[in-house]
Design an enzyme around this catalytic site. Structure first.
Site, PDB file in Angstrom:
ATOM      1  N   PRO A  10       8.379 -13.938 -10.940  1.00  0.00           N
ATOM      2  CG  PRO A  10       6.088 -14.262 -11.239  1.00  0.00           C
ATOM      3  CD  PRO A  10       7.236 -14.647 -10.348  1.00  0.00           C
ATOM      4  CG  ASN A  11       7.020  -8.663 -12.906  1.00  0.00           C
ATOM      5  OD1 ASN A  11       6.940  -8.472 -14.114  1.00  0.00           O
ATOM      6  ND2 ASN A  11       5.967  -8.962 -12.163  1.00  0.00           N
ATOM      7  NE  ARG A  18       9.115  -5.433  -9.976  1.00  0.00           N
ATOM      8  CZ  ARG A  18       8.827  -6.449  -9.186  1.00  0.00           C
ATOM      9  NH1 ARG A  18       9.746  -7.372  -8.925  1.00  0.00           N
ATOM     10  NH2 ARG A  18       7.629  -6.558  -8.662  1.00  0.00           N
ATOM     11  CE1 TYR A  23      10.498  -5.414  -4.674  1.00  0.00           C
ATOM     12  CE2 TYR A  23       9.772  -4.192  -6.603  1.00  0.00           C
ATOM     13  CZ  TYR A  23       9.487  -4.992  -5.520  1.00  0.00           C
ATOM     14  OH  TYR A  23       8.194  -5.377  -5.272  1.00  0.00           O
ATOM     15  CG  ASN A  74      12.265 -12.749  -4.462  1.00  0.00           C
ATOM     16  OD1 ASN A  74      11.055 -12.839  -4.225  1.00  0.00           O
ATOM     17  ND2 ASN A  74      12.892 -11.587  -4.540  1.00  0.00           N
ATOM     18  CB  ALA A  77       3.633 -11.222  -7.656  1.00  0.00           C
ATOM     19  CD  GLU A  98       8.834 -16.555   1.702  1.00  0.00           C
ATOM     20  OE1 GLU A  98       8.466 -17.509   2.418  1.00  0.00           O
ATOM     21  OE2 GLU A  98       8.149 -15.532   1.524  1.00  0.00           O
ATOM     22  CG  HIS A 100      10.355 -11.626   0.030  1.00  0.00           C
ATOM     23  ND1 HIS A 100       9.632 -11.910  -1.100  1.00  0.00           N
ATOM     24  CD2 HIS A 100       9.997 -12.547   0.952  1.00  0.00           C
ATOM     25  CE1 HIS A 100       8.847 -12.963  -0.856  1.00  0.00           C
ATOM     26  NE2 HIS A 100       9.055 -13.367   0.377  1.00  0.00           N
ATOM     27  NE  ARG A 107       6.565  -3.318  -1.107  1.00  0.00           N
ATOM     28  CZ  ARG A 107       6.798  -3.833  -2.305  1.00  0.00           C
ATOM     29  NH1 ARG A 107       7.588  -4.901  -2.432  1.00  0.00           N
ATOM     30  NH2 ARG A 107       6.249  -3.287  -3.369  1.00  0.00           N
ATOM     31  NE  ARG A 111       3.598  -5.241  -2.567  1.00  0.00           N
ATOM     32  CZ  ARG A 111       3.672  -5.518  -3.870  1.00  0.00           C
ATOM     33  NH1 ARG A 111       4.138  -6.675  -4.274  1.00  0.00           N
ATOM     34  NH2 ARG A 111       3.301  -4.638  -4.769  1.00  0.00           N
TER      35      ARG A 111
HETATM   36  C1  DQA Z   1       9.335  -9.236  -3.636  1.00  0.00           C
HETATM   37  C2  DQA Z   1       8.118  -8.741  -2.861  1.00  0.00           C
HETATM   38  C3  DQA Z   1       6.821  -9.126  -3.568  1.00  0.00           C
HETATM   39  O1  DQA Z   1       5.701  -8.655  -2.844  1.00  0.00           O
HETATM   40  C4  DQA Z   1       6.791  -8.538  -4.968  1.00  0.00           C
HETATM   41  O2  DQA Z   1       5.630  -8.976  -5.642  1.00  0.00           O
HETATM   42  C5  DQA Z   1       8.009  -8.820  -5.748  1.00  0.00           C
HETATM   43  C6  DQA Z   1       9.314  -8.780  -5.085  1.00  0.00           C
HETATM   44  C7  DQA Z   1      10.651  -8.744  -3.016  1.00  0.00           C
HETATM   45  O3  DQA Z   1      11.694  -9.312  -3.349  1.00  0.00           O
HETATM   46  O4  DQA Z   1      10.662  -7.783  -2.243  1.00  0.00           O
HETATM   47  O5  DQA Z   1       7.960  -8.993  -6.960  1.00  0.00           O
HETATM   48  O6  DQA Z   1       9.349 -10.660  -3.579  1.00  0.00           O
END
Ligand code: DQA
Length: 148
Positions: A10-11, A18, A23, A74, A77, A98, A100, A107, A111
């Site tokens: 998501p996002n 963003r 990021y 990735n 959230a 995985e 990020h 953070r 998280r």
């Molecule tokens: C993320 C870290 C997550 O906590 C966050 O919700 C994201 C991006 C990262 O790539 O740093 O959406 O996965």
């Protein structure tokens, strides 16, 4: 050609605009292009998807997981909430890395926990867009070692 599955949660479709301080400025297209180049050099094709929906990601893991050599995700959230994604990877048994962009351990406390961490063969985080390329390199190296 052997394929790898790339999933963005998501996002992540908003990367580039963003929270750039967290990021970075690379867009999802920038990241996907770099991954496709790296994968092609190693002889892999990519199946790339982004979804804002947990169930859709589960469907993608179920559909593509059995057909690919490995996966890179990735979960965004959903990292911190999704037993369903964890269970989907366990069900299909595909090696998964995985990644990020940010270092989730630097953070907010919510998280710090990943439901995928002990299912993944490895995690890469904190290097911005480079986390993806490092994660892909690790996945490809893992597959080469497993193939003997
Ligand atoms: C993320 C870290 C997550 O906590 C966050 O919700 C994201 C991006 C990262 O790539 O740093 O959406 O996965």
């Amino acid at each position: 050609m052997a394929d790898l599955l790339i999933l963005h949660g998501p996002n992540l479709n908003l990367l580039g605009t963003r929270e750039p301080g967290t990021y970075g400025r690379a867009t999802l297209d920038d990241i996907n292009r770099a991954l496709a180049d790296d994968a092609a050099k190693a002889g892999y094709g990519l199946r790339v998807f982004q979804s804002n929906h947990e169930g859709e990601l589960v469907d993608l893991i179920q559909a593509h997981g059995p057909q690919v050599q490995g996966a890179l995700i990735n979960p965004a959230a959903l990292t911190h909430t999704s037993v369903a994604l964890r269970d989907a990877f366990l069900a299909v048994g595909v090696p998964v890395v995985e990644v990020h962009l940010s270092n989730i351990h630097r953070r907010e406390p919510f998280r710090h926990h990943s439901y995928l961490a002990d299912v993944a063969i490895g995690q890469v985080m904190g290097f911005g867009a480079a986390s993806y390329r490092l994660g892909l390199a690790g996945l490809i190296d893992h597959l080469a070692q497993a193939a003997g």
